[in-house]
Design an enzyme around this catalytic site. Structure first.
Site, PDB file in Angstrom:
ATOM      1  N   GLU A 233      49.135  39.550  26.039  1.00  9.50           N
ATOM      2  CA  GLU A 233      49.884  38.609  26.868  1.00  9.50           C
ATOM      3  C   GLU A 233      49.999  37.291  26.099  1.00  9.50           C
ATOM      4  O   GLU A 233      51.089  36.826  25.804  1.00  9.50           O
ATOM      5  CB  GLU A 233      49.179  38.393  28.208  1.00  9.50           C
ATOM      6  CG  GLU A 233      49.911  37.431  29.141  1.00  9.50           C
ATOM      7  CD  GLU A 233      49.136  37.152  30.418  1.00  9.50           C
ATOM      8  OE1 GLU A 233      49.749  36.643  31.380  1.00  9.50           O
ATOM      9  OE2 GLU A 233      47.909  37.402  30.464  1.00  9.50           O
TER      10      GLU A 233
ATOM     11  N   ASP B  94      50.666  41.084  39.469  1.00 12.85           N
ATOM     12  CA  ASP B  94      49.636  40.223  38.871  1.00 12.85           C
ATOM     13  C   ASP B  94      49.025  39.293  39.928  1.00 12.85           C
ATOM     14  O   ASP B  94      48.004  39.599  40.511  1.00 12.85           O
ATOM     15  CB  ASP B  94      50.244  39.436  37.704  1.00 12.85           C
ATOM     16  CG  ASP B  94      49.211  38.928  36.716  1.00 12.85           C
ATOM     17  OD1 ASP B  94      48.029  39.279  36.848  1.00 12.85           O
ATOM     18  OD2 ASP B  94      49.593  38.188  35.783  1.00 12.85           O
ATOM     19  N   ASP B  95      49.638  38.123  40.138  1.00  8.00           N
ATOM     20  CA  ASP B  95      49.185  37.135  41.121  1.00  8.00           C
ATOM     21  C   ASP B  95      50.424  36.676  41.901  1.00  8.00           C
ATOM     22  O   ASP B  95      50.962  35.583  41.654  1.00  8.00           O
ATOM     23  CB  ASP B  95      48.541  35.929  40.420  1.00  8.00           C
ATOM     24  CG  ASP B  95      47.432  36.352  39.464  1.00  8.00           C
ATOM     25  OD1 ASP B  95      46.329  36.662  39.946  1.00  8.00           O
ATOM     26  OD2 ASP B  95      47.686  36.365  38.245  1.00  8.00           O
TER      27      ASP B  95
ATOM     28  N   HIS C 180      45.373  40.955  41.059  1.00 11.54           N
ATOM     29  CA  HIS C 180      44.128  40.201  41.226  1.00 11.54           C
ATOM     30  C   HIS C 180      43.986  39.823  42.696  1.00 11.54           C
ATOM     31  O   HIS C 180      44.895  39.197  43.266  1.00 11.54           O
ATOM     32  CB  HIS C 180      44.151  38.944  40.362  1.00 11.54           C
ATOM     33  CG  HIS C 180      44.198  39.227  38.900  1.00 11.54           C
ATOM     34  ND1 HIS C 180      43.064  39.304  38.129  1.00 11.54           N
ATOM     35  CD2 HIS C 180      45.243  39.459  38.066  1.00 11.54           C
ATOM     36  CE1 HIS C 180      43.400  39.565  36.876  1.00 11.54           C
ATOM     37  NE2 HIS C 180      44.724  39.674  36.806  1.00 11.54           N
TER      38      HIS C 180
ATOM     39  N   HIS D  34      42.930  43.208  29.791  1.00  7.75           N
ATOM     40  CA  HIS D  34      44.070  42.318  29.571  1.00  7.75           C
ATOM     41  C   HIS D  34      44.190  42.056  28.072  1.00  7.75           C
ATOM     42  O   HIS D  34      43.231  41.622  27.426  1.00  7.75           O
ATOM     43  CB  HIS D  34      43.846  40.985  30.283  1.00  7.75           C
ATOM     44  CG  HIS D  34      44.035  41.028  31.766  1.00  7.75           C
ATOM     45  ND1 HIS D  34      43.375  41.919  32.577  1.00  7.75           N
ATOM     46  CD2 HIS D  34      44.814  40.270  32.585  1.00  7.75           C
ATOM     47  CE1 HIS D  34      43.735  41.701  33.843  1.00  7.75           C
ATOM     48  NE2 HIS D  34      44.605  40.709  33.878  1.00  7.75           N
TER      49      HIS D  34
END
Length: 323
Positions: free
Chosen positions: A190, A268-269, A9, A187
């Site tokens: 998760e 991811d982040d 992201h 997504h």
């Protein structure tokens, strides 16, 4: 080792110091989202989403996104990433207004071209709607994606709170993106269990799943993913940091890989989870005793699943094979 990353992201990859500096320039007080050491501060996934969105507040112009893109790509290249795909949200780039989105997009593409010339890293964009912003907002985002689809905007996806609504609520947006020639990911798996993955595959007809780790709770689904060649964009460090998995040893990526599922590795982040692609590879090697051959397989799987043209794919694969 050269690396291919499919799940990143852009705003979530912003270094905390970059966001703090930009907030100071803008006269915005978001000091509450940082801890004493200057890192992002949150407790649990719900607060993580709020802190993430607060961290986007100082990003208010195309020039801000130009600077952000350069900063993120410099960090990725420093850890051996040669090809990256990043999730881009028109919601944060002009409020999903098409004219504004095009200005932001131009700035990001310019930064990406400069980074490729300077560091050799290739970037492609996946326009992403935010699930908890609702289906109506997603339609505006899908229009932005469809109108700018091409060699650089190559995919469409959905992120955000998995517990908000159902994948079928966003089918219209995914149909529009598909008709524009964009590749699709979502997504899932998760925070919801295996049924969330099944819903995304059936109702959105995606070819990749972001995360997807809770598929391990249903081995029939695991075998189905393997048989159909569905690629999982797995982010182990993120899963451990947010509590999806108890620790690295408990992470299911090893079991998924052993059962023939096409898994890839991403961050991811990264600053939120104190990770990098180098760190992810190192921890996986330590935890599962994986050798260079396994990581070569993961990288090749990622390159083959990348949302890019065949000429770019061939370039990336050649770099991996040479290394």
């Amino acid at each position: 080792m050269p690396k291919v990353e499919l799940h990143l992201h852009l705003e979530g990859a912003a270094p905390p110091a970059f966001i703090r500096g930009l907030a100071k320039e803008r006269g915005i007080d978001i000091s509450g989202i940082f801890d004493a050491a200057g890192n992002y501060r949150y407790d649990g996934f719900g607060e993580f989403l709020k802190v993430y969105e607060a961290a986007t507040e100082p990003l208010r112009s195309p020039q801000d996104y130009y600077r952000l893109t350069r900063a993120v790509l410099a960090e990725s290249a420093a850890h051996g990433v040669i090809y990256s795909e990043t999730f881009l949200s028109p919601d944060f780039c002009g409020g999903a207004d098409l004219a504004a989105w095009k200005e932001y997009l131009h700035a990001m593409q310019e930064a990406a071209a400069e980074a490729e010339a300077a560091d050799g890293i290739i970037l492609r964009g996946i326009v992403t709607c935010i699930r908890h912003f609702g289906p109506d907002r997603a339609r505006a985002v899908a229009r932005c994606a469809a109108e700018t689809a091409g060699d650089w905007i190559t995919g469409f996806g959905i992120a955000g709170d998995e517990l908000a609504g159902k994948p079928a609520d966003f089918a219209w947006s995914f149909d529009m993106a598909r008709e524009a020639g964009l590749r699709l990911t979502a997504h899932a798996g998760e925070w919801q269990g295996p049924d969330g993955i099944r819903d995304a595959l059936r109702d959105l007809r995606v070819e990749r799943i972001g995360h997807g780790v809770r598929a391990i709770e249903d081995l029939a689904l695991v075998d189905e993913l393997a048989e159909n060649g569905v690629v999982l964009e797995v982010c182990p460090g993120s899963n451990v940091a947010l509590g999806v998995c108890r620790d690295w040893r408990a992470h299911p990526i090893g079991r998924l890989f052993d059962r023939g599922v096409k898994v890839t590795v991403s961050t991811d982040d990264p600053p939120f989870f104190h990770t990098t692609m180098s760190h992810e590879f190192d921890r996986l090697a330590e935890t599962f005793d994986w050798d260079a051959g396994v990581f070569a397989t993961l990288n090749r799987t990622a390159a083959e699943a990348a949302f890019c043209d065949e000429e770019t794919r061939a370039r990336v694969l050649k770099q991996l094979e040479t290394a």
